[in-house]
Write a protein that holds these residues in place. Structure first.
Motif, mmCIF file in Angstrom:
data_model
loop_
_atom_site.group_PDB
_atom_site.id
_atom_site.type_symbol
_atom_site.label_atom_id
_atom_site.label_comp_id
_atom_site.label_asym_id
_atom_site.label_seq_id
_atom_site.Cartn_x
_atom_site.Cartn_y
_atom_site.Cartn_z
ATOM 1 N N VAL A 28 0.871 -1.176 0.000
ATOM 2 C CA VAL A 28 0.000 0.000 0.000
ATOM 3 C C VAL A 28 0.904 1.222 0.000
ATOM 4 O O VAL A 28 1.830 1.312 0.794
ATOM 5 C CB VAL A 28 -0.923 0.015 1.245
ATOM 6 C CG1 VAL A 28 -1.784 1.267 1.254
ATOM 7 C CG2 VAL A 28 -1.771 -1.231 1.284
ATOM 8 N N PHE A 29 0.620 2.156 -0.928
ATOM 9 C CA PHE A 29 1.455 3.339 -1.036
ATOM 10 C C PHE A 29 0.736 4.515 -0.383
ATOM 11 O O PHE A 29 -0.436 4.771 -0.661
ATOM 12 C CB PHE A 29 1.755 3.643 -2.504
ATOM 13 C CG PHE A 29 2.471 2.516 -3.182
ATOM 14 C CD1 PHE A 29 3.834 2.342 -3.003
ATOM 15 C CD2 PHE A 29 1.785 1.624 -3.974
ATOM 16 C CE1 PHE A 29 4.493 1.293 -3.608
ATOM 17 C CE2 PHE A 29 2.435 0.573 -4.584
ATOM 18 C CZ PHE A 29 3.801 0.411 -4.408
ATOM 19 N N ASP A 30 1.442 5.219 0.466
ATOM 20 C CA ASP A 30 0.862 6.380 1.140
ATOM 21 C C ASP A 30 0.658 7.518 0.151
ATOM 22 O O ASP A 30 1.518 7.790 -0.682
ATOM 23 C CB ASP A 30 1.786 6.850 2.269
ATOM 24 C CG ASP A 30 1.870 5.833 3.390
ATOM 25 O OD1 ASP A 30 0.903 5.052 3.525
ATOM 26 O OD2 ASP A 30 2.893 5.813 4.101
ATOM 27 N N GLY A 31 -0.497 8.192 0.279
ATOM 28 C CA GLY A 31 -0.765 9.364 -0.532
ATOM 29 C C GLY A 31 -1.272 9.066 -1.941
ATOM 30 O O GLY A 31 -1.504 9.975 -2.708
ATOM 31 N N ARG A 32 -1.405 7.835 -2.295
ATOM 32 C CA ARG A 32 -1.921 7.503 -3.631
ATOM 33 C C ARG A 32 -3.228 6.747 -3.469
ATOM 34 O O ARG A 32 -3.271 5.689 -2.856
ATOM 35 C CB ARG A 32 -0.935 6.628 -4.392
ATOM 36 C CG ARG A 32 0.363 7.385 -4.665
ATOM 37 C CD ARG A 32 1.140 6.709 -5.686
ATOM 38 N NE ARG A 32 0.601 7.059 -6.988
ATOM 39 C CZ ARG A 32 1.166 6.710 -8.119
ATOM 40 N NH1 ARG A 32 2.258 6.002 -8.098
ATOM 41 N NH2 ARG A 32 0.652 7.058 -9.267
#
Length: 151
Positions: A28-32
């Motif tokens: 999981v990518f933060d901010g996307r």
């Protein structure tokens, strides 16, 4: 049926490939934000390799009528009927006009029927107008049902 063969070196060393990453959580990518499922599905939707090909096939398959050639008797009858209607303007009786409307995309066209009273005519442009605004080229008229009161 199972083959009797020796396993290759890779198969012997890796009994179950990806064993080390199968149990890891999805990254999981933060901010996307996650891509919506509809957008993900659209990536795999079929596309038209030849843009406009379907429309071109439909257009080619569409039927059009050919313009009728009128006999001299038919032309004379139309001229008499139209002449009497013009003579009775603005009180011309109601009539049914069948005329040829050329197709804008391909050869041919369609015969169209309009019912109404003759409103005006132009001998130079060879055009008539019905009182409802319908514009009919005189040369495209194929038939006029003008009733027994004219003949």
């Amino acid at each position: 049926m199972k083959e009797n063969r020796e396993p290759c070196r890779w198969e012997a060393e890796n009994e179950f490939p990806y064993e080390d990453i199968v149990s890891l959580p999805r990254p999981v990518f933060d901010g996307r934000p996650r891509m919506p499922l509809a957008d993900r599905a659209a990536q795999f939707a079929p596309f038209a390799a030849l843009a406009g090909y379907g429309e071109a096939v439909k257009e080619a398959a569409r039927f059009t009528d050919r313009r009728m050639e009128l006999s001299e008797d038919q032309k004379e009858r139309l001229n008499r009927c139209l002449g009497r209607m013009i003579a009775e303007l603005p009180e011309a009786p109601e009539a049914v006009f069948t005329y040829f409307r050329p197709d804008s995309r391909k050869d041919g066209g369609a015969y169209v029927t309009a019912t109404g009273r003759l409103g005006k005519w132009d001998g130079l442009q060879r055009m008539i107008w019905l009182t409802d605004g319908t514009k009919i080229p005189i040369d495209d008229i194929g038939d006029i049902e003008c009733g027994p009161e004219i003949f």
